[in-house]
Design a protein around this motif. Structure first.
Motif, PDB file in Angstrom:
ATOM      1  N   ALA A 173      88.868  55.946  62.900  1.00 20.81           N
ATOM      2  CA  ALA A 173      88.387  56.004  61.660  1.00 20.81           C
ATOM      3  C   ALA A 173      88.773  54.692  60.821  1.00 20.81           C
ATOM      4  O   ALA A 173      90.088  54.571  61.043  1.00 20.81           O
ATOM      5  N   GLY A 174      88.166  54.082  60.127  1.00 19.76           N
ATOM      6  CA  GLY A 174      88.490  52.978  59.187  1.00 19.76           C
ATOM      7  C   GLY A 174      87.688  51.881  59.170  1.00 19.76           C
ATOM      8  O   GLY A 174      86.194  52.011  59.486  1.00 19.76           O
ATOM      9  N   ALA A 175      88.364  50.759  59.128  1.00 20.43           N
ATOM     10  CA  ALA A 175      87.448  49.271  59.066  1.00 20.43           C
ATOM     11  C   ALA A 175      87.894  48.361  60.011  1.00 20.43           C
ATOM     12  O   ALA A 175      89.109  48.156  60.171  1.00 20.43           O
ATOM     13  N   ARG A 176      86.877  47.500  60.401  1.00 18.44           N
ATOM     14  CA  ARG A 176      87.116  46.723  61.283  1.00 18.44           C
ATOM     15  C   ARG A 176      86.095  45.541  60.864  1.00 18.44           C
ATOM     16  O   ARG A 176      84.962  45.586  60.975  1.00 18.44           O
ATOM     17  N   LEU A 177      87.088  44.609  60.079  1.00 16.62           N
ATOM     18  CA  LEU A 177      86.390  43.168  59.686  1.00 16.62           C
ATOM     19  C   LEU A 177      86.894  41.877  60.317  1.00 16.62           C
ATOM     20  O   LEU A 177      88.154  42.235  60.696  1.00 16.62           O
ATOM     21  N   PRO A 178      86.275  40.845  60.239  1.00 19.51           N
ATOM     22  CA  PRO A 178      87.011  39.681  60.840  1.00 19.51           C
ATOM     23  C   PRO A 178      88.312  39.545  59.756  1.00 19.51           C
ATOM     24  O   PRO A 178      88.510  39.521  58.633  1.00 19.51           O
ATOM     25  N   GLY A 179      89.440  39.428  60.570  1.00 16.56           N
ATOM     26  CA  GLY A 179      90.587  39.131  60.088  1.00 16.56           C
ATOM     27  C   GLY A 179      91.206  40.409  59.161  1.00 16.56           C
ATOM     28  O   GLY A 179      92.487  40.391  58.738  1.00 16.56           O
ATOM     29  N   PHE A 180      90.640  41.607  59.489  1.00 17.27           N
ATOM     30  CA  PHE A 180      91.215  42.737  58.740  1.00 17.27           C
ATOM     31  C   PHE A 180      90.968  43.707  59.618  1.00 17.27           C
ATOM     32  O   PHE A 180      89.832  44.199  60.290  1.00 17.27           O
ATOM     33  N   ARG A 181      92.090  44.884  60.078  1.00 21.37           N
ATOM     34  CA  ARG A 181      91.831  46.226  60.589  1.00 21.37           C
ATOM     35  C   ARG A 181      92.590  47.230  59.659  1.00 21.37           C
ATOM     36  O   ARG A 181      93.633  47.000  59.332  1.00 21.37           O
ATOM     37  N   SER A 182      92.072  48.222  59.525  1.00 19.79           N
ATOM     38  CA  SER A 182      92.725  49.380  58.779  1.00 19.79           C
ATOM     39  C   SER A 182      92.224  50.725  59.312  1.00 19.79           C
ATOM     40  O   SER A 182      90.873  51.023  59.481  1.00 19.79           O
ATOM     41  N   GLY A 183      93.009  51.584  59.475  1.00 25.60           N
ATOM     42  CA  GLY A 183      92.734  52.927  60.154  1.00 25.60           C
ATOM     43  C   GLY A 183      93.096  53.148  61.323  1.00 25.60           C
ATOM     44  O   GLY A 183      94.079  52.792  61.756  1.00 25.60           O
ATOM     45  N   TRP A 184      92.661  54.402  61.946  1.00 18.56           N
ATOM     46  CA  TRP A 184      93.039  54.969  63.313  1.00 18.56           C
ATOM     47  C   TRP A 184      92.166  54.184  64.434  1.00 18.56           C
ATOM     48  O   TRP A 184      90.930  54.270  64.380  1.00 18.56           O
ATOM     49  N   PHE A 185      92.968  53.637  65.355  1.00 20.20           N
ATOM     50  CA  PHE A 185      92.268  52.768  66.180  1.00 20.20           C
ATOM     51  C   PHE A 185      93.022  53.405  67.761  1.00 20.20           C
ATOM     52  O   PHE A 185      94.063  53.971  67.913  1.00 20.20           O
ATOM     53  N   ARG A 186      92.201  53.031  68.867  1.00 21.67           N
ATOM     54  CA  ARG A 186      92.889  53.455  70.327  1.00 21.67           C
ATOM     55  C   ARG A 186      93.284  51.902  70.765  1.00 21.67           C
ATOM     56  O   ARG A 186      92.306  50.941  70.602  1.00 21.67           O
ATOM     57  N   LEU A 187      94.502  51.852  70.958  1.00 21.71           N
ATOM     58  CA  LEU A 187      94.862  50.529  71.503  1.00 21.71           C
ATOM     59  C   LEU A 187      94.655  50.283  73.065  1.00 21.71           C
ATOM     60  O   LEU A 187      93.986  51.155  73.604  1.00 21.71           O
ATOM     61  N   HIS A 188      94.412  48.941  73.388  1.00 19.61           N
ATOM     62  CA  HIS A 188      94.175  48.775  74.855  1.00 19.61           C
ATOM     63  C   HIS A 188      95.118  49.300  75.685  1.00 19.61           C
ATOM     64  O   HIS A 188      94.729  49.551  77.061  1.00 19.61           O
TER      65      HIS A 188
END
Length: 96
Positions: A36-51
């Motif tokens: 849940a969140g935003a993924r843009l070039p040079g910007f990440r915000s929110g909940w992510f699953r890491l590698h």
């Protein structure tokens, strides 16, 4: 960050694991799948699953100087800050 802010109890943080990382070198800590969140070039915000498969809340604009703030439950926070050393010092002062 996201519109649904929440307060995290200080005791849930693993302050011994706080560190400054370079996500260009620490590829396992890079945000992968967006929950849940935003993924843009040079910007990440929110909940992510890491590698490395952990769940993380991220606010990232600069991957070279990122604060990794782990929680005791295995989740992690990743933040881009202008002065990450000052943030870590402030956390250390809170525990004294």
């Amino acid at each position: 960050g996201l519109p649904w802010a929440r307060t995290i109890p200080f005791g849930d943080l693993d302050l011994g694991g706080v560190r400054i990382v370079n996500l260009d070198d620490q590829r396992k800590l890079r945000p992968g799948f967006k929950i849940a969140g935003a993924r843009l070039p040079g910007f990440r915000s929110g909940w992510f699953r890491l590698h490395d498969a952990r769940r993380a809340y991220v606010l990232l604009t600069d991957w070279r100087r990122t604060v990794e703030l782990p929680r005791k439950d295995g989740r992690v926070y990743l933040f881009s800050l202008q002065r990450p050393e000052s943030f870590i010092d402030a956390l250390a002062n809170l525990t004294r």
